[in-house]
Design an enzyme around this catalytic site. Sequence first.
Site, PDB file in Angstrom:
ATOM      1  N   HIS A   4       0.876  -1.182   0.000  1.00  0.00           N
ATOM      2  CA  HIS A   4       0.000   0.000   0.000  1.00  0.00           C
ATOM      3  C   HIS A   4       0.911   1.230   0.000  1.00  0.00           C
ATOM      4  O   HIS A   4       1.668   1.443  -0.937  1.00  0.00           O
ATOM      5  CB  HIS A   4      -0.935  -0.090   1.212  1.00  0.00           C
ATOM      6  CG  HIS A   4      -2.041   0.909   1.246  1.00  0.00           C
ATOM      7  ND1 HIS A   4      -2.405   1.671   0.171  1.00  0.00           N
ATOM      8  CD2 HIS A   4      -2.888   1.274   2.247  1.00  0.00           C
ATOM      9  CE1 HIS A   4      -3.417   2.462   0.506  1.00  0.00           C
ATOM     10  NE2 HIS A   4      -3.721   2.240   1.777  1.00  0.00           N
TER      11      HIS A   4
ATOM     12  N   HIS B 146      -2.122  -2.005  -9.963  1.00  0.00           N
ATOM     13  CA  HIS B 146      -3.062  -1.415  -9.018  1.00  0.00           C
ATOM     14  C   HIS B 146      -4.326  -2.256  -9.012  1.00  0.00           C
ATOM     15  O   HIS B 146      -4.733  -2.756 -10.062  1.00  0.00           O
ATOM     16  CB  HIS B 146      -3.401   0.031  -9.432  1.00  0.00           C
ATOM     17  CG  HIS B 146      -3.993   0.827  -8.326  1.00  0.00           C
ATOM     18  ND1 HIS B 146      -5.319   0.765  -8.016  1.00  0.00           N
ATOM     19  CD2 HIS B 146      -3.420   1.678  -7.442  1.00  0.00           C
ATOM     20  CE1 HIS B 146      -5.546   1.562  -6.989  1.00  0.00           C
ATOM     21  NE2 HIS B 146      -4.415   2.120  -6.602  1.00  0.00           N
TER      22      HIS B 146
ATOM     23  N   ASP C   4       2.950   5.755  -6.987  1.00  0.00           N
ATOM     24  CA  ASP C   4       4.182   5.642  -6.205  1.00  0.00           C
ATOM     25  C   ASP C   4       5.434   5.507  -7.047  1.00  0.00           C
ATOM     26  O   ASP C   4       6.541   5.573  -6.522  1.00  0.00           O
ATOM     27  CB  ASP C   4       4.088   4.432  -5.268  1.00  0.00           C
ATOM     28  CG  ASP C   4       3.152   4.722  -4.125  1.00  0.00           C
ATOM     29  OD1 ASP C   4       3.152   5.872  -3.661  1.00  0.00           O
ATOM     30  OD2 ASP C   4       2.417   3.815  -3.712  1.00  0.00           O
TER      31      ASP C   4
HETATM   32  N1  ACO Z   1       5.060  -6.707 -10.764  1.00  0.00           N
HETATM   33  C1  ACO Z   1       4.966  -7.916 -11.396  1.00  0.00           C
HETATM   34  N2  ACO Z   1       3.831  -8.623 -11.493  1.00  0.00           N
HETATM   35  C2  ACO Z   1       2.729  -8.088 -10.935  1.00  0.00           C
HETATM   36  C3  ACO Z   1       2.750  -6.843 -10.276  1.00  0.00           C
HETATM   37  C4  ACO Z   1       3.976  -6.148 -10.215  1.00  0.00           C
HETATM   38  N3  ACO Z   1       4.067  -4.956  -9.618  1.00  0.00           N
HETATM   39  N4  ACO Z   1       1.505  -6.562  -9.819  1.00  0.00           N
HETATM   40  C5  ACO Z   1       0.741  -7.584 -10.179  1.00  0.00           C
HETATM   41  N5  ACO Z   1       1.473  -8.509 -10.851  1.00  0.00           N
HETATM   42  C6  ACO Z   1       0.983  -9.720 -11.482  1.00  0.00           C
HETATM   43  C7  ACO Z   1       0.700 -10.820 -10.444  1.00  0.00           C
HETATM   44  O1  ACO Z   1       1.822 -11.634 -10.231  1.00  0.00           O
HETATM   45  C8  ACO Z   1      -0.445 -11.549 -11.104  1.00  0.00           C
HETATM   46  O2  ACO Z   1       0.095 -12.335 -12.124  1.00  0.00           O
HETATM   47  P1  ACO Z   1      -0.534 -13.804 -12.426  1.00  0.00           P
HETATM   48  O3  ACO Z   1      -1.915 -13.516 -12.942  1.00  0.00           O
HETATM   49  O4  ACO Z   1       0.391 -14.396 -13.433  1.00  0.00           O
HETATM   50  O5  ACO Z   1      -0.548 -14.534 -11.117  1.00  0.00           O
HETATM   51  C9  ACO Z   1      -1.250 -10.452 -11.787  1.00  0.00           C
HETATM   52  O6  ACO Z   1      -0.282  -9.415 -12.074  1.00  0.00           O
HETATM   53  C10 ACO Z   1      -2.362  -9.881 -10.941  1.00  0.00           C
HETATM   54  O7  ACO Z   1      -1.810  -9.462  -9.700  1.00  0.00           O
HETATM   55  P2  ACO Z   1      -2.597  -9.409  -8.332  1.00  0.00           P
HETATM   56  O8  ACO Z   1      -1.634  -9.506  -7.201  1.00  0.00           O
HETATM   57  O9  ACO Z   1      -3.718 -10.396  -8.374  1.00  0.00           O
HETATM   58  O10 ACO Z   1      -3.234  -7.961  -8.412  1.00  0.00           O
HETATM   59  P3  ACO Z   1      -3.855  -7.176  -7.203  1.00  0.00           P
HETATM   60  O11 ACO Z   1      -4.892  -6.296  -7.775  1.00  0.00           O
HETATM   61  O12 ACO Z   1      -4.261  -8.095  -6.112  1.00  0.00           O
HETATM   62  O13 ACO Z   1      -2.616  -6.338  -6.646  1.00  0.00           O
HETATM   63  C11 ACO Z   1      -1.113  -4.613  -6.177  1.00  0.00           C
HETATM   64  C12 ACO Z   1      -2.481  -4.976  -6.772  1.00  0.00           C
HETATM   65  C13 ACO Z   1      -1.013  -5.115  -4.726  1.00  0.00           C
HETATM   66  C14 ACO Z   1      -0.975  -3.092  -6.157  1.00  0.00           C
HETATM   67  C15 ACO Z   1      -0.005  -5.258  -7.050  1.00  0.00           C
HETATM   68  O14 ACO Z   1      -0.098  -4.809  -8.391  1.00  0.00           O
HETATM   69  C16 ACO Z   1       1.392  -5.000  -6.499  1.00  0.00           C
HETATM   70  O15 ACO Z   1       1.855  -5.742  -5.621  1.00  0.00           O
HETATM   71  N6  ACO Z   1       2.097  -3.934  -7.019  1.00  0.00           N
HETATM   72  C17 ACO Z   1       3.403  -3.578  -6.497  1.00  0.00           C
HETATM   73  C18 ACO Z   1       3.248  -2.826  -5.193  1.00  0.00           C
HETATM   74  C19 ACO Z   1       2.764  -1.411  -5.424  1.00  0.00           C
HETATM   75  O16 ACO Z   1       3.277  -0.682  -6.269  1.00  0.00           O
HETATM   76  N7  ACO Z   1       1.784  -1.009  -4.597  1.00  0.00           N
HETATM   77  C20 ACO Z   1       1.245   0.357  -4.630  1.00  0.00           C
HETATM   78  C21 ACO Z   1      -0.193   0.341  -4.978  1.00  0.00           C
HETATM   79  S1  ACO Z   1      -0.759   2.012  -5.129  1.00  0.00           S
HETATM   80  C22 ACO Z   1      -1.053   2.509  -3.565  1.00  0.00           C
HETATM   81  O17 ACO Z   1      -1.289   1.786  -2.649  1.00  0.00           O
HETATM   82  C23 ACO Z   1      -0.982   3.951  -3.334  1.00  0.00           C
END
Ligand code: ACO
Length: 462
Positions: free
Chosen positions: A289, A329, A385
């Site tokens: 987050h 996201h 971010d």
């Molecule tokens: N890098 C690589 N792969 C990713 C990323 C990433 N940053 N984010 C998602 N994926 C992939 C997952 O591995 C998954 O792949 P799969 O389908 O092969 O298993 C797919 O994309 C879907 O990912 P989920 O985790 O199901 O997506 P979710 O909506 O639950 O997660 C989140 C969203 C937590 C923001 C995620 O994208 C992440 O961890 N990003 C990096 C952390 C980040 O930047 N967070 C800031 C969010 S903005 C904020 O809070 C202000």
Amino acid sequence: MSKTTTEAAPTAAATQDAPALEVRDGRTGKTYRMPILMEGVEGDQAIRGMDLRQVKADAGEFGLMSYDPAFMNTASCKSAITFIDGDKGILRYRGYPIEQLAEGATFLEVAWLLRNGELPTQPEYDKWVHDITFHTYVHENIKTFLQGFRYDAHPMSMLCSSVAALSSFYPEAKNIFDPEQRYTSIIRLLAKLPTIAAFCYRHVKGLPFIYPDNDLSYVENFLSMIARMSESKYEANPVFVKALEVLFILHADHEQNCSTNAVRAVGSSHVDPFSAVAAGVAALYGPLHGGANEAVLRMIEEIGHPKNIPAFIEGVKGGKGQRLMGFGHRVYKSYDPRARIVKQLADQVFAQIGMDKDLEIAMELERIALSDDYFVSRKLYPNVDFYTGLIYRSMAFPTDFFTVLFAVARTAGWLAQWEEMLLDKEQKIARPRQLYVGYGERPYTNTLTTKNPRTKKDSLRR
Ligand code: ACO
């Protein structure tokens, strides 16, 4: 059945012509009509979860629940504060596009808007700014409290504890249904968060605390409390003031994100707002987050040089748990509109103070990721971010302070959402259901030889 049942009653008369979902239970052959809520000008649609409870294979059953880990498709409230269209990359506060607010508004104007639903008149704004400005001082005991932290304490731990501690200074804040008391608590939180945040910074740096300067604007005063040394009057760099004002606006609210949900859920127990906001700070601390901007910088530092980017990207795609931080996201499945503004802001800041060495890595990472099928097919775009950390670092904020800046800004949204939740007649204490997957009943057997083991003395002295 161990659950206490609130008897399921269809929530509205599902008349034949009203929009409704018709569901046939394959077990019984019975058909149910569930009214479809069509909410707001944007046409959000939902059925009420409670309408599922009438669906039973047997009269003695609890009734059907919906299973939705992480609230992937569950609306927990009706809200008039923030609108997001994740597919189109739209973010609006109370109907106003984020781009226009970032361009023309101040952070305190936005904080008013979020709470009150309309832009302030001049007298309303003047009073709001005055009240916040004159509540910026914190009780002297907060200083003593902060001094109890280790020199290397994470500022988010310090902030979270200090915000929670504020509730002990203002016990009257528990009168949450008194509008005047609510106003005072909201003013206190907006006013004191920057002071506490700056005190956390100064403590970690081993610098004396700088008291608020009520002649300065909200952002200038914050920078003064962070950076002032022996000068009698602190004059902040106007580029930094503008950048921070915009970043605060961009971070002020984001509908039902993890920390806002935490504030609403904790606040739904009718605890005071200081305690509820402390829960929001705790949720924001997590790397998925608000902690992501910190994680982005650590990732860029780890990459070290643009030549290492392809290997890094391959590692991310290899699925070994490494993520491209600042990408992806839960809601935005196109470019995060805040990221677009932040990228322009980064250009302006770096044009003034010189290029950051890691900006090159960030830009190259973005370029490669946006053209790579792994990221494109999963709709992973830069989020807010991705570039904020680079701006904060150019302003000489330490990496572990980035999330604190986010928390200061998000307090405006948390408070607006908290108050909306409190005044919403449909809300009750937040209490999800579960699908129990543990053991059925089994008898207790004693597996121990002693119930009060003594710790060996020499193990303590080791
Ligand atoms: N890098 C690589 N792969 C990713 C990323 C990433 N940053 N984010 C998602 N994926 C992939 C997952 O591995 C998954 O792949 P799969 O389908 O092969 O298993 C797919 O994309 C879907 O990912 P989920 O985790 O199901 O997506 P979710 O909506 O639950 O997660 C989140 C969203 C937590 C923001 C995620 O994208 C992440 O961890 N990003 C990096 C952390 C980040 O930047 N967070 C800031 C969010 S903005 C904020 O809070 C202000």
